[in-house]
Design a protein around this motif. Sequence first.
Motif, PDB file in Angstrom:
ATOM      1  N   UNK A   7       0.903  -1.178  -0.096  1.00  0.00           N
ATOM      2  CA  UNK A   7      -0.232   0.121   0.068  1.00  0.00           C
ATOM      3  C   UNK A   7       0.856   1.192  -0.053  1.00  0.00           C
ATOM      4  N   UNK A   8       0.841   1.910  -1.219  1.00  0.00           N
ATOM      5  CA  UNK A   8       1.937   3.057  -1.406  1.00  0.00           C
ATOM      6  C   UNK A   8       1.246   4.434  -1.085  1.00  0.00           C
ATOM      7  N   UNK A   9      -0.082   4.332  -0.661  1.00  0.00           N
ATOM      8  CA  UNK A   9      -0.707   5.494  -0.677  1.00  0.00           C
ATOM      9  C   UNK A   9      -0.199   6.490   0.582  1.00  0.00           C
ATOM     10  N   UNK A  10      -0.973   7.837   0.773  1.00  0.00           N
ATOM     11  CA  UNK A  10      -0.658   8.548   1.798  1.00  0.00           C
ATOM     12  C   UNK A  10      -1.519   7.961   2.852  1.00  0.00           C
ATOM     13  N   UNK A  11      -1.419   8.904   4.164  1.00  0.00           N
ATOM     14  CA  UNK A  11      -1.891   8.315   5.394  1.00  0.00           C
ATOM     15  C   UNK A  11      -3.436   9.076   5.756  1.00  0.00           C
ATOM     16  N   UNK A  12      -4.255   9.356   4.597  1.00  0.00           N
ATOM     17  CA  UNK A  12      -5.567   9.862   4.860  1.00  0.00           C
ATOM     18  C   UNK A  12      -6.494   9.373   3.691  1.00  0.00           C
ATOM     19  N   UNK A  13      -6.495   7.809   3.812  1.00  0.00           N
ATOM     20  CA  UNK A  13      -7.207   6.969   3.029  1.00  0.00           C
ATOM     21  C   UNK A  13      -8.660   7.129   3.245  1.00  0.00           C
ATOM     22  N   UNK A  14      -9.026   7.696   4.686  1.00  0.00           N
ATOM     23  CA  UNK A  14     -10.379   7.973   4.872  1.00  0.00           C
ATOM     24  C   UNK A  14     -11.147   9.164   4.040  1.00  0.00           C
ATOM     25  N   UNK A  15     -10.229   9.914   3.466  1.00  0.00           N
ATOM     26  CA  UNK A  15     -10.557  10.874   2.828  1.00  0.00           C
ATOM     27  C   UNK A  15     -10.903  10.404   1.273  1.00  0.00           C
ATOM     28  N   UNK A  16     -11.864  10.570   0.588  1.00  0.00           N
ATOM     29  CA  UNK A  16     -12.210   9.942  -0.565  1.00  0.00           C
ATOM     30  C   UNK A  16     -11.705  11.067  -1.566  1.00  0.00           C
ATOM     31  N   UNK A  17     -10.291  11.212  -1.918  1.00  0.00           N
ATOM     32  CA  UNK A  17      -9.815  12.125  -2.718  1.00  0.00           C
ATOM     33  C   UNK A  17      -9.157  11.611  -3.937  1.00  0.00           C
ATOM     34  N   UNK A  18      -9.269  12.457  -4.795  1.00  0.00           N
ATOM     35  CA  UNK A  18      -8.508  11.910  -6.220  1.00  0.00           C
ATOM     36  C   UNK A  18      -6.797  11.857  -5.963  1.00  0.00           C
ATOM     37  N   UNK A  19      -6.296  11.466  -6.967  1.00  0.00           N
ATOM     38  CA  UNK A  19      -4.811  11.495  -6.740  1.00  0.00           C
ATOM     39  C   UNK A  19      -4.720   9.852  -6.434  1.00  0.00           C
ATOM     40  N   UNK A  20      -5.227   9.135  -7.333  1.00  0.00           N
ATOM     41  CA  UNK A  20      -5.369   7.772  -7.458  1.00  0.00           C
ATOM     42  C   UNK A  20      -4.375   6.959  -8.024  1.00  0.00           C
ATOM     43  N   UNK A  21      -2.997   7.566  -8.178  1.00  0.00           N
ATOM     44  CA  UNK A  21      -2.120   6.982  -8.982  1.00  0.00           C
ATOM     45  C   UNK A  21      -1.794   5.459  -8.314  1.00  0.00           C
ATOM     46  N   UNK A  22      -1.391   5.255  -7.129  1.00  0.00           N
ATOM     47  CA  UNK A  22      -1.033   4.188  -6.546  1.00  0.00           C
ATOM     48  C   UNK A  22      -2.103   3.283  -6.574  1.00  0.00           C
ATOM     49  N   UNK A  23      -3.556   3.506  -6.650  1.00  0.00           N
ATOM     50  CA  UNK A  23      -4.636   2.501  -6.782  1.00  0.00           C
ATOM     51  C   UNK A  23      -4.775   2.028  -8.218  1.00  0.00           C
ATOM     52  N   UNK A  24      -4.524   3.005  -9.092  1.00  0.00           N
ATOM     53  CA  UNK A  24      -4.512   2.501 -10.525  1.00  0.00           C
ATOM     54  C   UNK A  24      -3.181   1.477 -11.020  1.00  0.00           C
ATOM     55  N   UNK A  25      -1.991   2.023 -10.270  1.00  0.00           N
ATOM     56  CA  UNK A  25      -1.127   1.210 -10.609  1.00  0.00           C
ATOM     57  C   UNK A  25      -1.248  -0.110 -10.124  1.00  0.00           C
ATOM     58  N   UNK A  26      -1.660  -0.372  -8.989  1.00  0.00           N
ATOM     59  CA  UNK A  26      -1.572  -1.981  -8.325  1.00  0.00           C
ATOM     60  C   UNK A  26      -2.905  -2.614  -9.447  1.00  0.00           C
ATOM     61  N   UNK A  27      -3.714  -1.903  -9.447  1.00  0.00           N
ATOM     62  CA  UNK A  27      -4.847  -2.661 -10.741  1.00  0.00           C
ATOM     63  C   UNK A  27      -4.160  -3.144 -11.816  1.00  0.00           C
TER      64      UNK A  27
END
Length: 285
Positions: free
Chosen positions: A137-157
């Motif tokens: 999980x390479x995301x930032x530490x505010x994953x409770x906020x549904x923000x854009x900036x989904x680069x880590x998410x799209x790369x793992x998919x």
Amino acid sequence: MSIVYLNGEYLPATEAKISVFDRGFLFGDSVYEVIPFYQGIGFRLSEHLTRLEYSLRALQIKPHLQWEPILNELVRRNGGGNLSVYLQVTRGAAEKRTHSYDDTMQPTVFACCTPIKDIYTAGADDVAPMKVIVTADLRWHRCDVKCNGLLPNILVVHQANAQNADEALMMRDGKLTEGASCNVFVIQQGVIYTPKRGSEILGGTTRELIMQLADEHTIPWQEVDIDYEMLKAADEVWISSSTRGVVPVIEIDGEPVGDGDKGPLWRTMFELFIRYQQQLMTGKQ
Ligand code: PDD
């Protein structure tokens, strides 16, 4: 031609334009929601709007809008039926690109619809089970906020797809967090385990519903830390999201989960979901 909503107007999608200086485009300075509508009616709409307000507050973006009439009208203009509504609110466009912003900016509000299947009128046998990989999980530490900036998410998919899997589950500090666009559940001896709610995961509206239904039907559940061994030893694994509902995972990193088939507790939960949605829809009509 689908109709989209942009800053107070309903337009054909090809006519909707935003500034190249929009901070959503330049910085991913924005939040979003994905809300299913079945037969033209928002499914757990108030839960989605509560989370939207939470995300907006976290980023101090203040659009001051009434969401329900906007979304209902958009769905109506797109013919109602079964649609997923994507709603994005950015901090807006400044005159030049600069990291700093001032509080008087006018947010950009965009919404569009995509047709979806009515997952809840399907039978359990129609639900396609999923294969997943597990990755960092390479995301930032505010994953409770549904923000854009989904680069880590799209790369793992993308990584999952390259390995013939549908979704990626992520781990941080040895603990399971969630999927790229879903929450995760591990079932062991009839108990549903799920990672703790906090800043490392999104508080999923479908996750909440699973817990509510489990409570109502005395199925035990617990929020716990889940390591890779616990995940791999599970009897069943599920993922959940608004557009997918609750879906069984039958393969993790190329190996079967349990006996490699949809599990019995998943079938129970799926039935509870269908009943819940049917009651909700009949109640609202
Ligand atoms: N994703 N976790 C993440 C990281 C998500 O992006 C989502 C939803 C969820 C599940 O939340 P909910 O049950 O409220 O949909 C959990 C949406 C569907 C998306 O990004 O398309």
